[in-house]
Design an enzyme around this catalytic site. Sequence first.
Site, PDB file in Angstrom:
ATOM      1  N   SER A 143       2.675   8.160   4.229  1.00 28.95           N
ATOM      2  CA  SER A 143       3.400   6.981   4.707  1.00 28.95           C
ATOM      3  C   SER A 143       4.006   7.273   6.094  1.00 28.95           C
ATOM      4  O   SER A 143       3.260   7.546   7.022  1.00 28.95           O
ATOM      5  CB  SER A 143       4.444   6.576   3.670  1.00 28.95           C
ATOM      6  OG  SER A 143       4.967   5.313   3.981  1.00 28.95           O
ATOM      7  N   HIS A 201      -0.404   2.292   4.356  1.00 25.44           N
ATOM      8  CA  HIS A 201      -0.284   1.137   3.424  1.00 25.44           C
ATOM      9  C   HIS A 201      -1.188   0.016   3.950  1.00 25.44           C
ATOM     10  O   HIS A 201      -0.798  -1.143   3.989  1.00 25.44           O
ATOM     11  CB  HIS A 201       1.160   0.607   3.350  1.00 25.44           C
ATOM     12  CG  HIS A 201       2.186   1.622   2.958  1.00 25.44           C
ATOM     13  ND1 HIS A 201       2.410   1.977   1.638  1.00 25.44           N
ATOM     14  CD2 HIS A 201       3.053   2.360   3.696  1.00 25.44           C
ATOM     15  CE1 HIS A 201       3.386   2.893   1.600  1.00 25.44           C
ATOM     16  NE2 HIS A 201       3.786   3.141   2.826  1.00 25.44           N
ATOM     17  N   GLU A 208      -3.049   2.832   0.411  1.00 21.32           N
ATOM     18  CA  GLU A 208      -2.184   3.594  -0.495  1.00 21.32           C
ATOM     19  C   GLU A 208      -3.022   4.444  -1.453  1.00 21.32           C
ATOM     20  O   GLU A 208      -4.148   4.086  -1.796  1.00 21.32           O
ATOM     21  CB  GLU A 208      -1.279   2.637  -1.278  1.00 21.32           C
ATOM     22  CG  GLU A 208      -0.284   1.951  -0.352  1.00 21.32           C
ATOM     23  CD  GLU A 208       0.625   0.950  -1.057  1.00 21.32           C
ATOM     24  OE1 GLU A 208       0.423   0.709  -2.260  1.00 21.32           O
ATOM     25  OE2 GLU A 208       1.513   0.403  -0.384  1.00 21.32           O
TER      26      GLU A 208
END
Lengths: 292, 292
Positions: free
Chosen positions: B144, B186, B213
Amino acid sequence: MLESVLQSFEPQMPQSLNTAIMVIGGAEDKIHGREILQNFFFRAGGSDARIAIIPSASREPLVIGDRYYTIFSDMGAQEIKVLNILDRAQCDAPEMQEYVSECSAVFLTGGDQLRLCGLLSDTPVMDIVRSRAQSGEITLAGTSAGAAVMGHHMIAGGGSGESPNHSLVDMTLGLGIIPEVLVDQHFHNRNRMARLMSAIVAHPDRLGIGIDEDTCALFEGDGILQVLGKGAVTILDPSEMNYTNQAEINKTDPICMGNLRLHVLSAGCRFDLRRRTMLLRESRRKPFWDRP
Amino acid sequence: MLESVLQSFEPQMPQSLNTAIMVIGGAEDKIHGREILQNFFFRAGGSDARIAIIPSASREPLVIGDRYYTIFSDMGAQEIKVLNILDRAQCDAPEMQEYVSECSAVFLTGGDQLRLCGLLSDTPVMDIVRSRAQSGEITLAGTSAGAAVMGHHMIAGGGSGESPNHSLVDMTLGLGIIPEVLVDQHFHNRNRMARLMSAIVAHPDRLGIGIDEDTCALFEGDGILQVLGKGAVTILDPSEMNYTNQAEINKTDPICMGNLRLHVLSAGCRFDLRRRTMLLRESRRKPFWDRP
Protein backbone atom coordinates in the site's frame (compact mmCIF):
# COMPACT_ATOMS: atom_id res chain seq x y z
CA MET A 1 -15.73 40.22 -21.40
CA LEU A 2 -19.52 39.89 -21.41
CA GLU A 3 -19.40 39.56 -25.16
CA SER A 4 -17.06 36.62 -25.00
CA VAL A 5 -19.17 34.97 -22.33
CA LEU A 6 -22.27 35.42 -24.45
CA GLN A 7 -20.45 34.18 -27.50
CA SER A 8 -19.72 30.92 -25.77
CA PHE A 9 -23.46 30.32 -25.40
CA GLU A 10 -24.16 30.84 -29.06
CA PRO A 11 -24.82 27.61 -30.91
CA GLN A 12 -21.77 26.68 -32.91
CA MET A 13 -22.26 25.26 -36.38
CA PRO A 14 -20.10 22.21 -36.86
CA GLN A 15 -17.42 22.73 -39.50
CA SER A 16 -18.87 19.82 -41.41
CA LEU A 17 -22.60 19.41 -41.90
CA ASN A 18 -22.26 15.82 -43.04
CA THR A 19 -24.55 13.25 -41.55
CA ALA A 20 -22.90 11.22 -38.81
CA ILE A 21 -23.36 8.51 -36.26
CA MET A 22 -22.99 10.16 -32.86
CA VAL A 23 -22.22 7.92 -29.89
CA ILE A 24 -22.74 9.92 -26.69
CA GLY A 25 -21.53 8.79 -23.26
CA GLY A 26 -24.68 9.92 -21.44
CA ALA A 27 -25.52 13.02 -19.39
CA GLU A 28 -24.92 15.34 -22.34
CA ASP A 29 -25.43 19.02 -21.60
CA LYS A 30 -29.13 19.82 -22.17
CA ILE A 31 -29.23 23.33 -20.68
CA HIS A 32 -26.18 25.53 -21.32
CA GLY A 33 -24.02 25.28 -24.44
CA ARG A 34 -25.70 22.01 -25.48
CA GLU A 35 -22.72 21.51 -27.78
CA ILE A 36 -23.39 17.88 -28.63
CA LEU A 37 -27.15 18.24 -29.10
CA GLN A 38 -26.61 21.39 -31.21
CA ASN A 39 -24.17 19.46 -33.37
CA PHE A 40 -26.77 16.73 -33.80
CA PHE A 41 -29.41 19.34 -34.68
CA PHE A 42 -27.26 20.95 -37.39
CA ARG A 43 -26.24 17.58 -38.84
CA ALA A 44 -29.95 16.64 -38.83
CA GLY A 45 -30.54 19.57 -41.18
CA GLY A 46 -31.03 22.52 -38.82
CA SER A 47 -34.33 24.25 -39.50
CA ASP A 48 -35.06 21.59 -42.14
CA ALA A 49 -34.56 18.78 -39.63
CA ARG A 50 -37.16 16.05 -39.38
CA ILE A 51 -36.24 14.14 -36.25
CA ALA A 52 -37.43 10.81 -34.85
CA ILE A 53 -36.87 10.42 -31.10
CA ILE A 54 -36.92 6.80 -29.91
CA PRO A 55 -37.23 6.80 -26.10
CA SER A 56 -37.81 3.04 -25.83
CA ALA A 57 -34.76 2.37 -23.65
CA SER A 58 -36.47 4.29 -20.87
CA ARG A 59 -39.19 3.12 -18.52
CA GLU A 60 -40.52 6.68 -18.66
CA PRO A 61 -40.49 7.10 -22.43
CA LEU A 62 -43.03 9.91 -22.49
CA VAL A 63 -41.10 12.03 -19.99
CA ILE A 64 -37.73 11.57 -21.66
CA GLY A 65 -39.20 11.79 -25.16
CA ASP A 66 -40.83 15.08 -24.27
CA ARG A 67 -37.60 16.45 -22.88
CA TYR A 68 -35.72 15.94 -26.16
CA TYR A 69 -38.78 17.05 -28.13
CA THR A 70 -38.66 20.40 -26.32
CA ILE A 71 -34.91 20.79 -26.86
CA PHE A 72 -34.99 20.14 -30.63
CA SER A 73 -38.19 22.14 -30.97
CA ASP A 74 -36.53 25.13 -29.23
CA MET A 75 -33.62 24.79 -31.63
CA GLY A 76 -36.06 25.13 -34.52
CA ALA A 77 -36.45 21.68 -36.07
CA GLN A 78 -39.09 21.49 -38.82
CA GLU A 79 -40.71 18.31 -37.53
CA ILE A 80 -40.17 16.04 -34.54
CA LYS A 81 -41.91 12.78 -33.73
CA VAL A 82 -41.50 10.75 -30.58
CA LEU A 83 -41.77 7.09 -31.59
CA ASN A 84 -43.01 5.62 -28.33
CA ILE A 85 -42.36 1.97 -29.17
CA LEU A 86 -43.58 -0.14 -26.25
CA ASP A 87 -44.10 -3.36 -28.16
CA ARG A 88 -42.16 -4.99 -31.00
CA ALA A 89 -45.41 -5.26 -33.04
CA GLN A 90 -45.50 -1.45 -33.32
CA CYS A 91 -42.36 -1.66 -35.48
CA ASP A 92 -44.44 -3.33 -38.21
CA ALA A 93 -46.77 -0.33 -38.50
CA PRO A 94 -46.44 1.24 -41.99
CA GLU A 95 -46.67 4.84 -40.68
CA MET A 96 -43.76 4.26 -38.34
CA GLN A 97 -41.65 2.71 -41.10
CA GLU A 98 -42.66 5.58 -43.35
CA TYR A 99 -41.46 8.23 -40.89
CA VAL A 100 -38.04 6.63 -40.30
CA SER A 101 -37.72 6.26 -44.09
CA GLU A 102 -38.29 9.99 -44.60
CA CYS A 103 -36.83 11.66 -41.51
CA SER A 104 -33.40 13.29 -41.53
CA ALA A 105 -32.24 12.10 -38.11
CA VAL A 106 -32.93 9.62 -35.32
CA PHE A 107 -32.14 10.06 -31.61
CA LEU A 108 -31.97 7.07 -29.23
CA THR A 109 -32.34 8.16 -25.60
CA GLY A 110 -30.87 6.61 -22.47
CA GLY A 111 -32.42 3.98 -20.24
CA ASP A 112 -31.73 0.25 -20.35
CA GLN A 113 -29.88 -1.08 -23.38
CA LEU A 114 -31.39 -4.56 -22.96
CA ARG A 115 -34.88 -3.07 -23.10
CA LEU A 116 -33.97 -1.06 -26.20
CA CYS A 117 -32.54 -4.08 -28.03
CA GLY A 118 -35.45 -6.25 -26.96
CA LEU A 119 -37.91 -3.83 -28.54
CA LEU A 120 -35.96 -2.86 -31.66
CA SER A 121 -33.57 -5.57 -32.82
CA ASP A 122 -34.53 -7.34 -36.04
CA THR A 123 -37.58 -5.13 -36.60
CA PRO A 124 -38.43 -3.38 -39.88
CA VAL A 125 -38.03 0.04 -38.19
CA MET A 126 -34.55 -0.81 -36.92
CA ASP A 127 -33.51 -2.27 -40.28
CA ILE A 128 -34.46 0.99 -41.98
CA VAL A 129 -32.70 3.15 -39.37
CA ARG A 130 -29.52 1.05 -39.47
CA SER A 131 -29.39 0.96 -43.22
CA ARG A 132 -29.99 4.70 -43.64
CA ALA A 133 -27.46 5.58 -40.91
CA GLN A 134 -24.80 3.32 -42.40
CA SER A 135 -25.30 4.78 -45.88
CA GLY A 136 -25.10 8.34 -44.54
CA GLU A 137 -28.70 9.27 -45.40
CA ILE A 138 -29.52 10.25 -41.82
CA THR A 139 -27.71 11.38 -38.69
CA LEU A 140 -28.17 8.86 -35.90
CA ALA A 141 -27.35 9.69 -32.28
CA GLY A 142 -27.57 7.48 -29.21
CA THR A 143 -26.84 8.52 -25.65
CA SER A 144 -26.04 6.23 -22.70
CA ALA A 145 -28.11 3.07 -23.36
CA GLY A 146 -28.61 4.46 -26.88
CA ALA A 147 -24.80 4.47 -27.23
CA ALA A 148 -24.31 1.02 -25.73
CA VAL A 149 -26.33 -0.63 -28.51
CA MET A 150 -24.18 0.68 -31.38
CA GLY A 151 -21.83 -2.29 -31.77
CA HIS A 152 -22.42 -5.85 -32.87
CA HIS A 153 -21.45 -6.92 -29.35
CA MET A 154 -22.96 -5.00 -26.45
CA ILE A 155 -22.20 -4.61 -22.76
CA ALA A 156 -25.53 -5.31 -21.06
CA GLY A 157 -24.32 -4.56 -17.56
CA GLY A 158 -21.53 -5.20 -15.09
CA GLY A 159 -19.53 -3.80 -12.22
CA SER A 160 -16.35 -2.02 -11.22
CA GLY A 161 -13.78 -2.04 -8.46
CA GLU A 162 -12.26 -5.42 -9.33
CA SER A 163 -9.40 -6.79 -11.40
CA PRO A 164 -10.60 -7.45 -14.95
CA ASN A 165 -12.58 -10.72 -14.83
CA HIS A 166 -15.49 -12.34 -16.63
CA SER A 167 -17.99 -11.66 -13.83
CA LEU A 168 -17.39 -7.92 -14.26
CA VAL A 169 -19.29 -7.74 -17.54
CA ASP A 170 -22.44 -9.23 -19.09
CA MET A 171 -22.27 -9.40 -22.86
CA THR A 172 -25.00 -9.76 -25.44
CA LEU A 173 -25.71 -8.60 -28.98
CA GLY A 174 -26.31 -4.94 -29.83
CA LEU A 175 -28.03 -3.32 -32.79
CA GLY A 176 -24.93 -3.55 -35.00
CA ILE A 177 -25.01 0.00 -36.33
CA ILE A 178 -21.20 0.26 -36.12
CA PRO A 179 -20.42 -3.45 -35.81
CA GLU A 180 -16.66 -2.91 -35.41
CA VAL A 181 -16.90 -1.15 -32.04
CA LEU A 182 -17.68 -2.30 -28.53
CA VAL A 183 -18.99 0.71 -26.61
CA ASP A 184 -19.01 1.51 -22.92
CA GLN A 185 -20.58 4.76 -21.70
CA HIS A 186 -20.45 6.94 -18.51
CA PHE A 187 -16.92 5.63 -18.85
CA HIS A 188 -14.45 7.26 -16.49
CA ASN A 189 -17.37 8.70 -14.53
CA ARG A 190 -18.40 5.21 -13.44
CA ASN A 191 -14.90 3.70 -13.49
CA ARG A 192 -15.56 1.26 -16.26
CA MET A 193 -12.06 0.62 -17.60
CA ALA A 194 -11.79 -2.85 -16.04
CA ARG A 195 -15.24 -3.70 -17.43
CA LEU A 196 -14.31 -2.63 -20.97
CA MET A 197 -11.01 -4.53 -20.69
CA SER A 198 -12.92 -7.64 -19.61
CA ALA A 199 -15.26 -7.24 -22.58
CA ILE A 200 -12.77 -6.46 -25.34
CA VAL A 201 -10.38 -9.26 -24.46
CA ALA A 202 -13.02 -11.79 -25.56
CA HIS A 203 -13.60 -9.91 -28.85
CA PRO A 204 -10.14 -8.93 -30.09
CA ASP A 205 -11.50 -8.32 -33.59
CA ARG A 206 -13.41 -5.25 -32.26
CA LEU A 207 -12.31 -1.85 -31.01
CA GLY A 208 -13.20 -0.95 -27.41
CA ILE A 209 -14.53 2.59 -27.06
CA GLY A 210 -15.23 4.09 -23.63
CA ILE A 211 -17.10 7.39 -23.77
CA ASP A 212 -17.33 9.80 -20.84
CA GLU A 213 -20.43 11.76 -19.91
CA ASP A 214 -21.20 14.88 -21.97
CA THR A 215 -18.79 13.53 -24.59
CA CYS A 216 -19.43 12.24 -28.10
CA ALA A 217 -17.54 9.90 -30.40
CA LEU A 218 -18.64 11.04 -33.84
CA PHE A 219 -18.31 8.84 -36.95
CA GLU A 220 -18.71 10.63 -40.27
CA GLY A 221 -18.40 7.60 -42.52
CA ASP A 222 -14.91 8.55 -43.69
CA GLY A 223 -13.27 6.19 -41.21
CA ILE A 224 -12.38 9.02 -38.85
CA LEU A 225 -13.62 9.22 -35.27
CA GLN A 226 -13.91 12.78 -33.94
CA VAL A 227 -14.47 13.83 -30.34
CA LEU A 228 -16.90 16.48 -29.10
CA GLY A 229 -17.75 17.57 -25.58
CA LYS A 230 -16.13 17.94 -22.24
CA GLY A 231 -14.69 14.51 -21.35
CA ALA A 232 -12.58 11.86 -23.02
CA VAL A 233 -13.05 9.00 -25.44
CA THR A 234 -10.84 6.06 -24.47
CA ILE A 235 -9.87 3.57 -27.16
CA LEU A 236 -8.72 0.05 -26.31
CA ASP A 237 -7.24 -1.60 -29.39
CA PRO A 238 -6.62 -5.34 -28.92
CA SER A 239 -5.54 -6.01 -32.51
CA GLU A 240 -1.91 -6.63 -31.51
CA MET A 241 -2.72 -8.56 -28.31
CA ASN A 242 -0.11 -11.30 -27.95
CA TYR A 243 -1.54 -13.18 -25.00
CA THR A 244 -4.63 -13.64 -22.89
CA ASN A 245 -5.83 -16.37 -20.55
CA GLN A 246 -9.47 -15.37 -21.02
CA ALA A 247 -10.60 -18.65 -22.57
CA GLU A 248 -9.06 -20.83 -19.85
CA ILE A 249 -10.08 -19.29 -16.55
CA ASN A 250 -12.96 -19.30 -14.09
CA LYS A 251 -15.52 -16.52 -13.99
CA THR A 252 -13.87 -14.56 -11.17
CA ASP A 253 -10.17 -15.21 -11.97
CA PRO A 254 -8.23 -12.13 -13.10
CA ILE A 255 -7.91 -11.88 -16.86
CA CYS A 256 -4.47 -11.14 -18.19
CA MET A 257 -3.78 -9.59 -21.58
CA GLY A 258 -0.54 -8.59 -23.26
CA ASN A 259 0.10 -5.72 -25.61
CA LEU A 260 -3.05 -3.71 -26.10
CA ARG A 261 -2.90 -0.20 -27.53
CA LEU A 262 -4.52 2.56 -25.53
CA HIS A 263 -5.50 6.02 -26.72
CA VAL A 264 -7.34 8.74 -24.82
CA LEU A 265 -8.89 11.47 -26.97
CA SER A 266 -10.46 14.77 -25.95
CA ALA A 267 -12.44 17.39 -27.87
CA GLY A 268 -10.90 18.11 -31.24
CA CYS A 269 -8.88 14.90 -31.41
CA ARG A 270 -9.34 12.73 -34.48
CA PHE A 271 -8.66 9.01 -34.76
CA ASP A 272 -8.14 6.99 -37.94
CA LEU A 273 -10.20 3.84 -37.44
CA ARG A 274 -8.56 1.91 -40.27
CA ARG A 275 -4.98 2.64 -39.27
CA ARG A 276 -6.00 2.68 -35.60
CA THR A 277 -3.98 5.72 -34.73
CA MET A 278 -4.51 9.34 -33.75
CA LEU A 279 -4.29 11.70 -36.69
CA LEU A 280 -1.23 13.88 -36.33
CA ARG A 281 -0.07 16.84 -38.36
CA GLU A 282 3.27 16.78 -40.13
CA SER A 283 5.01 17.35 -36.81
CA ARG A 284 4.69 14.19 -34.73
CA ARG A 285 3.65 16.12 -31.64
CA LYS A 286 0.77 18.08 -33.13
CA PRO A 287 -2.62 16.49 -33.78
CA PHE A 288 -5.29 17.66 -36.14
CA TRP A 289 -7.25 20.00 -33.99
CA ASP A 290 -10.58 21.29 -35.13
CA ARG A 291 -11.73 22.93 -31.91
CA PRO A 292 -12.75 26.52 -32.76
CA MET B 1 -10.44 -33.88 -1.93
CA LEU B 2 -9.68 -32.89 1.66
CA GLU B 3 -6.04 -33.53 0.97
CA SER B 4 -5.96 -31.11 -1.94
CA VAL B 5 -7.79 -28.50 0.14
CA LEU B 6 -5.29 -28.89 2.96
CA GLN B 7 -2.43 -28.78 0.50
CA SER B 8 -3.51 -25.38 -0.69
CA PHE B 9 -3.03 -24.04 2.85
CA GLU B 10 0.52 -25.31 3.13
CA PRO B 11 3.09 -22.57 2.73
CA GLN B 12 4.59 -22.81 -0.72
CA MET B 13 8.30 -22.24 -1.16
CA PRO B 14 8.93 -19.87 -4.05
CA GLN B 15 10.74 -21.59 -6.92
CA SER B 16 13.48 -19.02 -6.56
CA LEU B 17 14.86 -17.99 -3.18
CA ASN B 18 16.59 -14.95 -4.59
CA THR B 19 16.21 -11.67 -2.80
CA ALA B 20 13.65 -9.41 -4.43
CA ILE B 21 11.88 -6.10 -4.24
CA MET B 22 8.21 -6.88 -3.63
CA VAL B 23 5.68 -4.18 -4.42
CA ILE B 24 2.33 -5.15 -2.89
CA GLY B 25 -0.97 -3.48 -3.77
CA GLY B 26 -2.24 -3.44 -0.18
CA ALA B 27 -4.65 -5.70 1.73
CA GLU B 28 -2.45 -8.75 1.25
CA ASP B 29 -3.81 -11.96 2.78
CA LYS B 30 -2.61 -12.09 6.41
CA ILE B 31 -4.74 -15.03 7.61
CA HIS B 32 -5.24 -17.89 5.14
CA GLY B 33 -2.69 -18.89 2.50
CA ARG B 34 -0.65 -15.70 3.15
CA GLU B 35 1.00 -16.42 -0.20
CA ILE B 36 2.69 -13.05 -0.61
CA LEU B 37 3.89 -12.75 2.98
CA GLN B 38 5.14 -16.37 2.90
CA ASN B 39 7.04 -15.58 -0.27
CA PHE B 40 8.61 -12.57 1.48
CA PHE B 41 9.48 -14.74 4.49
CA PHE B 42 11.24 -17.37 2.39
CA ARG B 43 13.10 -14.76 0.36
CA ALA B 44 14.09 -13.12 3.67
CA GLY B 45 15.87 -16.35 4.56
CA GLY B 46 13.10 -18.45 6.15
CA SER B 47 14.12 -19.62 9.61
CA ASP B 48 17.35 -17.61 9.22
CA ALA B 49 15.44 -14.41 8.44
CA ARG B 50 16.31 -11.23 10.31
CA ILE B 51 13.53 -8.83 9.47
CA ALA B 52 13.13 -5.08 10.02
CA ILE B 53 9.53 -3.89 10.00
CA ILE B 54 9.14 -0.16 9.34
CA PRO B 55 5.58 0.88 10.25
CA SER B 56 6.22 4.61 9.92
CA ALA B 57 3.61 5.18 7.21
CA SER B 58 0.94 4.42 9.78
CA ARG B 59 -0.46 6.65 12.48
CA GLU B 60 -0.77 3.52 14.59
CA PRO B 61 2.73 2.16 14.05
CA LEU B 62 2.77 0.00 17.17
CA VAL B 63 -0.48 -1.77 16.26
CA ILE B 64 0.47 -2.44 12.67
CA GLY B 65 4.09 -3.22 13.54
CA ASP B 66 2.92 -5.78 16.08
CA ARG B 67 0.61 -7.39 13.54
CA TYR B 68 3.43 -8.10 11.09
CA TYR B 69 5.74 -9.04 13.98
CA THR B 70 3.29 -11.78 14.98
CA ILE B 71 2.92 -13.05 11.40
CA PHE B 72 6.65 -13.35 10.70
CA SER B 73 7.28 -14.70 14.19
CA ASP B 74 4.65 -17.42 13.64
CA MET B 75 6.37 -18.30 10.37
CA GLY B 76 9.58 -18.84 12.33
CA ALA B 77 11.85 -15.88 11.57
CA GLN B 78 15.08 -15.87 13.59
CA GLU B 79 14.87 -12.19 14.55
CA ILE B 80 12.35 -9.41 13.97
CA LYS B 81 12.65 -5.76 14.97
CA VAL B 82 9.96 -3.13 14.58
CA LEU B 83 11.74 0.14 13.76
CA ASN B 84 9.22 2.60 15.14
CA ILE B 85 10.61 5.72 13.45
CA LEU B 86 8.53 8.71 14.59
CA ASP B 87 11.15 11.37 13.95
CA ARG B 88 13.77 11.81 11.24
CA ALA B 89 16.46 12.21 13.92
CA GLN B 90 15.97 8.55 14.91
CA CYS B 91 17.39 7.57 11.51
CA ASP B 92 20.78 8.88 12.62
CA ALA B 93 20.96 6.44 15.55
CA PRO B 94 23.89 4.01 15.04
CA GLU B 95 21.96 0.98 16.38
CA MET B 96 19.20 1.52 13.83
CA GLN B 97 21.69 1.86 10.98
CA GLU B 98 23.46 -1.21 12.28
CA TYR B 99 20.31 -3.34 12.20
CA VAL B 100 19.33 -2.38 8.65
CA SER B 101 22.94 -3.05 7.62
CA GLU B 102 22.79 -6.57 9.02
CA CYS B 103 19.19 -7.69 8.55
CA SER B 104 18.11 -9.94 5.68
CA ALA B 105 14.85 -8.18 4.84
CA VAL B 106 12.85 -4.98 5.33
CA PHE B 107 9.07 -4.64 5.31
CA LEU B 108 7.37 -1.24 4.79
CA THR B 109 3.76 -1.27 6.02
CA GLY B 110 0.77 0.68 4.74
CA GLY B 111 -0.48 4.04 5.95
CA ASP B 112 0.22 7.40 4.34
CA GLN B 113 2.99 7.53 1.73
CA LEU B 114 3.65 11.24 2.38
CA ARG B 115 4.23 10.51 6.05
CA LEU B 116 6.57 7.63 5.18
CA CYS B 117 8.62 9.75 2.76
CA GLY B 118 8.67 12.66 5.18
CA LEU B 119 10.23 10.47 7.87
CA LEU B 120 12.58 8.38 5.73
CA SER B 121 13.72 10.17 2.59
CA ASP B 122 17.38 11.22 2.54
CA THR B 123 18.11 9.62 5.89
CA PRO B 124 21.06 7.30 6.60
CA VAL B 125 18.67 4.41 7.35
CA MET B 126 16.87 4.83 4.03
CA ASP B 127 20.14 5.15 2.12
CA ILE B 128 21.30 1.84 3.55
CA VAL B 129 17.99 0.09 2.85
CA ARG B 130 17.81 1.38 -0.73
CA SER B 131 21.40 0.52 -1.52
CA ARG B 132 21.14 -3.01 -0.06
CA ALA B 133 17.80 -3.66 -1.82
CA GLN B 134 19.13 -2.45 -5.16
CA SER B 135 22.25 -4.59 -4.90
CA GLY B 136 20.20 -7.66 -3.98
CA GLU B 137 21.60 -8.03 -0.45
CA ILE B 138 18.16 -7.89 1.15
CA THR B 139 14.55 -8.56 0.23
CA LEU B 140 12.52 -5.37 0.51
CA ALA B 141 8.72 -5.40 0.52
CA GLY B 142 6.29 -2.50 0.68
CA THR B 143 2.52 -2.74 0.83
CA SER B 144 0.00 0.00 0.00
CA ALA B 145 1.75 3.24 1.07
CA GLY B 146 4.91 1.16 1.31
CA ALA B 147 4.42 0.27 -2.37
CA ALA B 148 3.58 3.82 -3.46
CA VAL B 149 7.01 5.11 -2.39
CA MET B 150 9.01 2.70 -4.60
CA GLY B 151 9.46 4.95 -7.64
CA HIS B 152 11.40 8.17 -8.14
CA HIS B 153 8.05 9.86 -8.76
CA MET B 154 5.21 9.08 -6.36
CA ILE B 155 1.44 9.47 -6.39
CA ALA B 156 0.70 11.23 -3.12
CA GLY B 157 -3.08 11.18 -3.51
CA GLY B 158 -5.90 11.81 -5.93
CA GLY B 159 -9.36 10.81 -7.01
CA SER B 160 -11.38 8.72 -9.43
CA GLY B 161 -14.57 8.90 -11.45
CA GLU B 162 -13.36 11.57 -13.90
CA SER B 163 -11.73 11.75 -17.30
CA PRO B 164 -7.94 11.74 -16.90
CA ASN B 165 -6.95 15.27 -15.80
CA HIS B 166 -4.28 16.95 -13.72
CA SER B 167 -6.55 17.52 -10.72
CA LEU B 168 -7.04 13.76 -10.42
CA VAL B 169 -3.53 13.17 -9.10
CA ASP B 170 -1.06 14.81 -6.72
CA MET B 171 2.54 14.00 -7.55
CA THR B 172 5.66 14.25 -5.45
CA LEU B 173 8.96 12.41 -5.06
CA GLY B 174 9.16 8.86 -3.71
CA LEU B 175 12.03 6.93 -2.16
CA GLY B 176 13.51 5.95 -5.54
CA ILE B 177 14.06 2.28 -4.78
CA ILE B 178 12.97 1.31 -8.32
CA PRO B 179 13.26 4.74 -9.95
CA GLU B 180 11.95 3.56 -13.34
CA VAL B 181 8.43 2.79 -12.12
CA LEU B 182 5.50 4.92 -11.08
CA VAL B 183 3.33 2.83 -8.76
CA ASP B 184 -0.35 2.99 -7.92
CA GLN B 185 -1.85 0.54 -5.43
CA HIS B 186 -5.35 -0.76 -4.49
CA PHE B 187 -5.54 -0.32 -8.23
CA HIS B 188 -8.66 -1.78 -9.80
CA ASN B 189 -10.20 -2.05 -6.32
CA ARG B 190 -10.29 1.74 -6.04
CA ASN B 191 -10.71 2.43 -9.77
CA ARG B 192 -7.41 4.20 -10.20
CA MET B 193 -6.77 3.74 -13.92
CA ALA B 194 -7.58 7.37 -14.79
CA ARG B 195 -5.34 8.53 -11.95
CA LEU B 196 -2.38 6.44 -13.14
CA MET B 197 -2.99 7.63 -16.72
CA SER B 198 -2.96 11.24 -15.49
CA ALA B 199 0.29 10.60 -13.65
CA ILE B 200 2.24 8.67 -16.29
CA VAL B 201 1.45 11.06 -19.12
CA ALA B 202 3.58 13.69 -17.41
CA HIS B 203 6.45 11.21 -16.93
CA PRO B 204 6.69 9.28 -20.19
CA ASP B 205 10.20 8.08 -19.31
CA ARG B 206 8.73 5.92 -16.52
CA LEU B 207 6.60 2.79 -16.52
CA GLY B 208 3.18 3.01 -14.85
CA ILE B 209 2.41 0.02 -12.63
CA GLY B 210 -1.03 -0.40 -11.02
CA ILE B 211 -1.17 -3.18 -8.43
CA ASP B 212 -4.41 -4.67 -7.13
CA GLU B 213 -5.02 -5.66 -3.54
CA ASP B 214 -3.52 -8.98 -2.36
CA THR B 215 -1.28 -8.85 -5.43
CA CYS B 216 2.47 -8.36 -5.71
CA ALA B 217 4.74 -7.13 -8.48
CA LEU B 218 8.02 -8.86 -7.72
CA PHE B 219 11.36 -7.61 -9.09
CA GLU B 220 14.27 -10.04 -8.82
CA GLY B 221 16.97 -7.83 -10.24
CA ASP B 222 17.12 -9.74 -13.53
CA GLY B 223 14.89 -7.20 -15.28
CA ILE B 224 11.85 -9.47 -15.02
CA LEU B 225 8.67 -8.50 -13.19
CA GLN B 226 6.72 -11.48 -11.82
CA VAL B 227 3.20 -11.45 -10.41
CA LEU B 228 2.00 -13.16 -7.25
CA GLY B 229 -1.39 -13.13 -5.57
CA LYS B 230 -5.02 -12.97 -6.48
CA GLY B 231 -5.46 -9.80 -8.57
CA ALA B 232 -3.79 -8.14 -11.52
CA VAL B 233 -0.78 -5.93 -12.18
CA THR B 234 -1.60 -3.37 -14.86
CA ILE B 235 1.27 -1.88 -16.84
CA LEU B 236 0.94 1.42 -18.68
CA ASP B 237 3.89 1.93 -21.02
CA PRO B 238 4.07 5.45 -22.47
CA SER B 239 7.41 4.96 -24.26
CA GLU B 240 5.78 5.05 -27.73
CA MET B 241 3.32 7.85 -26.90
CA ASN B 242 2.95 9.98 -30.03
CA TYR B 243 0.84 12.80 -28.64
CA THR B 244 -0.39 14.40 -25.45
CA ASN B 245 -1.83 17.81 -24.61
CA GLN B 246 -0.79 17.50 -20.95
CA ALA B 247 1.62 20.44 -20.96
CA GLU B 248 -0.88 22.87 -22.51
CA ILE B 249 -4.12 22.44 -20.61
CA ASN B 250 -5.84 23.65 -17.46
CA LYS B 251 -5.95 21.57 -14.31
CA THR B 252 -9.39 20.07 -14.94
CA ASP B 253 -9.30 19.73 -18.75
CA PRO B 254 -9.27 16.17 -20.03
CA ILE B 255 -5.80 14.92 -20.88
CA CYS B 256 -5.44 13.18 -24.22
CA MET B 257 -2.67 10.71 -25.03
CA GLY B 258 -1.98 8.70 -28.16
CA ASN B 259 -0.46 5.26 -28.44
CA LEU B 260 0.28 3.89 -25.01
CA ARG B 261 0.88 0.17 -24.52
CA LEU B 262 -1.24 -1.61 -21.94
CA HIS B 263 -0.60 -4.98 -20.33
CA VAL B 264 -2.57 -6.71 -17.58
CA LEU B 265 -0.75 -9.52 -15.77
CA SER B 266 -2.06 -12.06 -13.29
CA ALA B 267 -0.33 -14.63 -11.07
CA GLY B 268 2.39 -16.48 -12.92
CA CYS B 269 2.77 -13.87 -15.65
CA ARG B 270 6.25 -12.49 -16.27
CA PHE B 271 7.14 -9.18 -17.89
CA ASP B 272 10.47 -8.18 -19.42
CA LEU B 273 11.10 -4.65 -18.16
CA ARG B 274 13.83 -3.87 -20.69
CA ARG B 275 11.94 -5.03 -23.77
CA ARG B 276 8.67 -3.94 -22.16
CA THR B 277 6.75 -7.02 -23.19
CA MET B 278 5.20 -10.08 -21.58
CA LEU B 279 7.46 -13.09 -21.72
CA LEU B 280 5.97 -15.68 -24.04
CA ARG B 281 7.02 -19.24 -24.75
CA GLU B 282 7.95 -20.34 -28.25
CA SER B 283 4.27 -20.33 -29.21
CA ARG B 284 3.01 -16.76 -29.33
CA ARG B 285 -0.10 -17.64 -27.35
CA LYS B 286 1.57 -19.29 -24.37
CA PRO B 287 3.25 -17.26 -21.63
CA PHE B 288 5.86 -18.38 -19.17
CA TRP B 289 3.81 -19.68 -16.33
CA ASP B 290 5.41 -20.49 -13.04
CA ARG B 291 2.27 -21.02 -10.99
CA PRO B 292 2.62 -24.44 -9.28
